[in-house]
Design an enzyme around this catalytic site. Sequence first.
Site, mmCIF file in Angstrom:
data_model
loop_
_atom_site.group_PDB
_atom_site.id
_atom_site.type_symbol
_atom_site.label_atom_id
_atom_site.label_comp_id
_atom_site.label_asym_id
_atom_site.label_seq_id
_atom_site.Cartn_x
_atom_site.Cartn_y
_atom_site.Cartn_z
ATOM 1 N N SER A 29 73.098 57.966 51.478
ATOM 2 C CA SER A 29 72.212 57.438 52.509
ATOM 3 C C SER A 29 71.355 56.341 51.901
ATOM 4 C CB SER A 29 71.312 58.560 53.064
ATOM 5 O OG SER A 29 70.228 58.022 53.785
ATOM 6 N N HIS A 30 71.474 55.133 52.449
ATOM 7 C CA HIS A 30 70.688 54.012 51.916
ATOM 8 C C HIS A 30 69.194 54.269 52.085
ATOM 9 C CE1 HIS A 30 74.031 50.987 51.418
ATOM 10 N NE2 HIS A 30 74.638 51.988 52.055
ATOM 11 N N ALA A 67 81.735 42.241 49.478
ATOM 12 C CA ALA A 67 81.423 40.915 49.996
ATOM 13 C C ALA A 67 81.236 41.019 51.507
ATOM 14 C CB ALA A 67 82.570 39.950 49.676
ATOM 15 N N GLU A 103 83.279 58.265 55.626
ATOM 16 C CA GLU A 103 83.849 58.142 54.279
ATOM 17 C C GLU A 103 84.447 59.461 53.812
ATOM 18 O OE1 GLU A 103 80.383 56.740 52.328
ATOM 19 O OE2 GLU A 103 80.590 54.680 53.048
#
Length: 926
Positions: A29-30, A67, A103
């Site tokens: 979790s960012h 990217a 994921e």
Amino acid sequence: MTEPSSSLEDAKAGGRDAAKRYAAFISYSHAADGKLAPAVQEGLGRLAKPWNRRRALNVFRDASGLAVTPDLWNDIRTALDSSAWLVIMASPEAAASEGVGKEILHWLATRTPDRILLVVTGGTLKWDSRAGDFDREASTAVHPALYGRLRAEPRHVDMSWARGSDRLTLRDSAFRDQVAEIAAPLHGLTKDELDSADIREERRVRRLVRLTIVSLSILLVAALVAAALAVNALGIANRQRKIATARFMADRSALIGDSDPVLSQLLAVAATRVDPLNADGRHGMMAALSRPGRGELRGHTGGVMSAQFSPDGRSLVTAGLDGTVRLWDRSSRKQVGSPLADPAEKYTSAAFSPDGGLLVTTSLSGSVRLWDLARRRPLGSPLTGHTGPVYTAVFSHDGRRLVTAGEDGTARLWDVAAHRQEGVPLVRRGQVISAAFSPDDRLLVTAGASEDEGVIQLWDTRTRRRVGGALKGRNGFVDTVAFSPDGRRLATAGNDYTAQLWDVATRREAGAGLAGHSGPVTAVRFSPDGSVLATSSADGLARLWDAASGKQIATLAGHTDRVTSLAFGPDGRELVTASLDGTARLWDVSVHRQLGAALTGGSGAVGSVSFSPDGRRLATAHADGAVRVWEVAAAPPKSLALTGHTGGVTVARFSPDGRTLATAGEDDGTVRLWDAASREQIGTLSGHEGRTFVLAFGADGKTLFASGGDNVVRQWDVRTGRRTGISMAGHAGEVIHMALSPDGRTLLTSAAGTTRLWDTGTGRQLGAPLGGAGDLFVAVAFSPDGRTLAATDGHNRLVLLDVATRAQVGASMLGHTGTVYAVAFSPDGKTVATAGEDRSLRLWDVETHRLIGRPISGHDGAVQAIAFAPAGRLVATAGADGTARVWNVSEVVDVLSQTCAAAGRPISPEEWRLYAQDLPYQRVCP
């Protein structure tokens, strides 16, 4: 975690998945772990990194590896498919994340779950061994995508402490140790093998550094053409080499603390010997002492099935499948004499007689033999009768009888003096694996396996008849059984991975099972005082439990195979475990642990704790209006209640000479004085408006400072019971904390977001207040020399302040997850203890500002006050759960001598060369 086997060559190439672009994919979790995840990625890349490579491992993390593309999920999916492992940073935030779930589902659709590593950064993770799945209500950190997908309980790394830490580098031993635990399977190595690889790479770098230093020194000499400068440069180079070596030793000490505790202790000592100015060495020694491991007994060439202390605690005996029984000196951990050997036997147990003169052994062949330890010879012929393997032989407490239990479904009683069986066997269907006498020898309990009847049976040893019906184990198979020291309870365990307590009188289960092991439980034993239950398991671990509450209090990790048995030493401070890994291990289960039972009495919270100057008594203040004075050394705890306040008591303090005890009433607004010897009230100080919160004796004990609801601190003459005329007013709120400097000249008070210093002689404020409304100091304490303040603030931090300059000294110390209500210096000023809302007690090294060992827990509510005993070996805590507790923190006292005593030997020349290279050898410890 699963640790795949791999050759070192494979490991150097990236393990079995060398073809994969990434060694691991970090899913996180960012919002929750935006700081921790990059630090773990960086640590995995640097640990064991060859000098000529950019990274040790190529680890993917979406914030650093992607990217900007039109189809972000395609790139994430490509990275997942190119990764050998999935590392999930588990937390409540991650569990609620759609991205993390996506994921995980993609990984499970294309890969096997045994390549998933869990790193818990918040919340809880609990495995339900019966369901074979996570406990979905209790596991707040587990993403629902993992439910029902794992075949067995995953091993995981708990990094919840690190989320708020500012020490997320490999220089921090705790962080480095857990990064190594994650990195080991990614490299395809065990943790010890990874450590060895890291050592080799660091040595290679150090050689290059040393060559560079030498080269620079030569160039300097050539350029300056001055011998004096050359000598100086060489001295600097040598100094730098010693600093680097000491740091290297301290790092290695932290890394191998669980796997090789003795070498860990020796390396911490060696770091201080090589560089006496190295603070990491002393911290390393305290950290090593806070761990329970105290060394191994090596000598068996096969699995060790049994280990036990002698009755006097000076010796140990181990029995192994290699056909040997070995005696050991506990202090030196060296084998005593030659083994008692019979290559034809596979020994299953060995036990001392109560007087220590005899030994009984059992084996898989069914042989039971008595040995004369003085002559180290068999005593007569074997005791025959069993027709299959015998697993247990136990002496009665009076030493006159012996019980044996075997696979043939019988338990047999033997007359030790006559060397013969008493009557017919105690027969039952199935196997009998374990047996034990009650403390008074009147009852015998047997346990084992049976398909159609209960597996736990009590017997009357005089009539040889069953006592009541059998007690049924939870799955029909019980491996081990033990009586509590008072005979009132039984502990049993077996293949259901849990231990169970039983009430002998009612023959009913006492509480829920003790669950935590991930394999069958092989042994249960009570401590001599009955307060602790120890269990061992096929999962390679031993665990300690509070026998009263059933709470787990410690995990003992270090064995690499099934732990087969365990036993407490006579004083309850030590534990020995045996394992199929061919070793027995010694553990100090008293350090960094609660000393005896919790101190309970009355109702409501405990507001304060105070040791008498001689350390023999402890005063506790209770919300029910009583003050209790405890004899610290008494077992079980004993106390006398002092009553007189008409409401809750907030604080109790001994005078410096220990003759007087002062108590403050929350509701009646009085301070009462008591004769500490007779426990009689000798005075009442009245005059504060409203409740009285805090008080402190003057340095000479003749004066007393008190304050409370009226926001004013008043000074009292203890002999006359009158005010001295000195008062200190200025706070805008109630004074909730007070501390006197060691010389008695300065009083510190805290209230309403400010901390103020006062001249006790004049009552005048010294300088401007410390802190402000946005930076509240919750608790403050003077160091023993009066030069430093330890303060906790509204951000759950511990800071040190220079009293003279009022400037912060060093970095803030982080770790608590709630308000920190209490702080105290150790008597030598080298350690600070903190406690608070998160129910934990934490010890901090003043010099390095680092946590010493793991947080200590046991209270069921916030911890409101703490106090060091005068000798510094004990800390008392007061809890909102209505208990006071005393903890053994002896690791912070006499650190060097204690560490050498725990190691029990000097560092070997071979070990020295491995870690110190060409520095002259030092024995380090005597």
